[in-house]
Scaffold this active site. Structure first.
Site, PDB file in Angstrom:
ATOM      1  N   ASP A   1      -6.736   4.336  -5.217  1.00 52.12           N
ATOM      2  CA  ASP A   1      -7.441   4.205  -3.940  1.00 52.12           C
ATOM      3  C   ASP A   1      -8.110   5.561  -3.719  1.00 52.12           C
ATOM      4  O   ASP A   1      -8.295   6.328  -4.689  1.00 52.12           O
ATOM      5  CB  ASP A   1      -6.461   3.851  -2.806  1.00 52.12           C
TER       6      ASP A   1
ATOM      7  N   LYS B   1       0.858  -1.184   0.000  1.00 50.19           N
ATOM      8  CA  LYS B   1       0.000   0.000   0.000  1.00 50.19           C
ATOM      9  C   LYS B   1       0.893   1.232   0.000  1.00 50.19           C
ATOM     10  O   LYS B   1       2.054   1.170   0.417  1.00 50.19           O
ATOM     11  CB  LYS B   1      -0.899   0.008   1.231  1.00 50.19           C
TER      12      LYS B   1
END
Length: 445
Positions: free
Chosen positions: A164, A124
């Protein structure tokens, strides 16, 4: 394995990282019994290794706004685990981004990717940069500055970022363009690309679509038809849009959406032009939902509240982490919903999850429910690698199969003696076992 001792050690090493510690504790509690059946895991210190990222890159991102003023943001990439494949996970641009949130997301991503059955590790990244109020040129300059550092540690066989919160098609385009300029290579290093240049069909709506496939499978397992059921949804970005769209196609009626200003209650159902309006409103950079009530008669705007007070058959948190707390869980349980499923990452607080499981509420965690997004990103990687583009129907069919497989794994590991399916336990054990076995096979690295 002593969960309390491990958590105490982690809290000393990583003080204040609440989201990360919450995610780790949930998994450890779920897998404890299975882990203790494998002394080889303990000997190889699998837990101590699996809870720590393999690598964290932190860097400054200087950029110049349209007035010529210089700004400096912080950029991150957390490469959490590569036991079953290259790191895979999104980039988030939002003021709330910090190391704790990205470690929690990378940790969750590791097990979510494992559940998809695709060869992807967990990662991430992102920045505390906010796209709100920025011009296209300012966003472009920031993305180019961000990629100037990020490109050094990513690649189609190493680490494949995606979008995202705050990173949509525009940002992916700017990021990919700069990567291509810096490396002189065109490859599938980023997913979420435009259809004209390597993107996969149905990617924007894939998380929501996959979530409804999973929820529908949950209901069918209990001989319940989703048709005619009322659904409360939070958020109204791409994830909520996908969930609302697919829920409507399956014959359910979505009655709420929400934003930071409050929520919309629409007893007539959110479908058709209402879904289109929701997406158009978000595309303007406006993340408040109050205008919806002014646009459509019969809809009511409730300011500064969450939609979980509305009586519904199915509750789907689709906005952000920890958006449904213990009090919300009490209100939902009092209204006796059929099902609650996290579509956002860790959408429920630990207290809320504990209450749902204790009450034997049909409940499923984000790492299983929302895996459709990264699964479709994995399908985009495959299309890029073989230089082919599948039709929407082909991608949708593969997505449906993957979500069905994830549900089967959750049932396999989560079904209790009394027949109740603990989807939290099932998802955590299924994801963990695959990663742990791969780590064992590869030695102490």
């Amino acid at each position: 394995m002593e969960v309390k001792k491990i958590m105490q050690d982690l809290e000393q090493k990583h003080p204040g990282e609440a989201e990360y510690l919450q995610a780790v504790k949930e998994v450890l509690i779920s897998i404890k019994d299975v882990y203790n059946q494998h002394p080889e895991f303990e000997k190889a210190k699998i837990i101590e290794r699996i809870v720590e990222p393999e690598r964290i890159l932190t860097f400054r991102v200087p950029w110049v706004d349209d007035k010529g003023e210089v700004h400096v943001n912080i950029g991150y990439r957390v490469q959490f685990n590569s036991a079953i494949g290259p790191y895979k996970g999104g980039l988030r641009f939002h003021p709330s981004v910090n190391l704790s949130i990205l470690k929690f997301l990378g940790f969750e991503q590791t097990f979510k990717n494992s559940l998809t059955t695709l060869p992807m590790g967990g990662g991430k990244g992102g920045s505390d940069f906010s796209i709100r109020g920025k011009s296209d040129n300012e966003v472009m300059r920031f993305c180019q500055a961000f990629m100037t550092e990020l490109f050094k540690v990513i690649g189609p066989e190493t680490d494949i970022p995606a979008g995202d919160i705050g990173v949509g098609a525009r940002e992916i385009g700017y990021l990919f363009g700069m990567y291509k300029k810096l490396t002189h290579q065109w490859n599938g290093v980023i997913t979420g690309k435009g259809l004209e240049w390597g993107g996969s069909r149905i990617r924007p709506e894939a998380t929501g679509f996959g979530a409804l496939y999973f929820v529908n499978q949950m209901l069918q397992t209990h001989n319940i038809d989703i048709k005619g059921k009322t659904i409360a949804v939070s958020g109204f970005g791409n994830v909520a849009w996908g969930a609302v769209t697919k829920a409507t196609q399956l014959g359910a009626k979505v009655i709420t959406i929400s934003g930071p200003d409050g929520y919309i209650y629409d007893p007539d159902g959110i479908c058709g032009e209402k879904i289109d309006y929701m997406l158009e409103l978000r595309a303007t950079g406006n993340d408040v939902c109050a205008p919806y009530a002014e646009m459509f008669s019969g809809a009511k705007f409730i300011p500064n509240k969450r939609p979980w007070e509305v009586k519904c058959d199915i509750a789907l948190p689709c906005a952000t982490q920890n958006e449904l707390n213990g009090n919300d869980a009490d209100i939902l349980l009092a209204n006796h919903p059929i099902c609650v499923a996290e579509v956002s990452n860790m959408g429920c607080t630990a207290e809320a999850v504990e209450k749902f499981v204790k009450a034997k509420q049909l409940f499923a965690p984000g790492k299983a429910v929302n895996a459709g997004g990264v699964a479709t990103s994995g399908l985009e990687m495959t299309q890029n690698a073989i230089r082919l583009s599948w039709s929407s129907d082909e991608v949708d069919e593969k997505l449906h199969q993957i979500m069905h497989s994830i549900h089967e794994q959750c049932v396999k590991y989560g079904k209790l003696n009394d027949g109740y399916i603990d989807y939290v336990k099932g998802a955590n054990i299924a994801g963990f076992m695959k990663v742990a076995n791969a780590m064992m096979a590869q030695g102490i690295v």
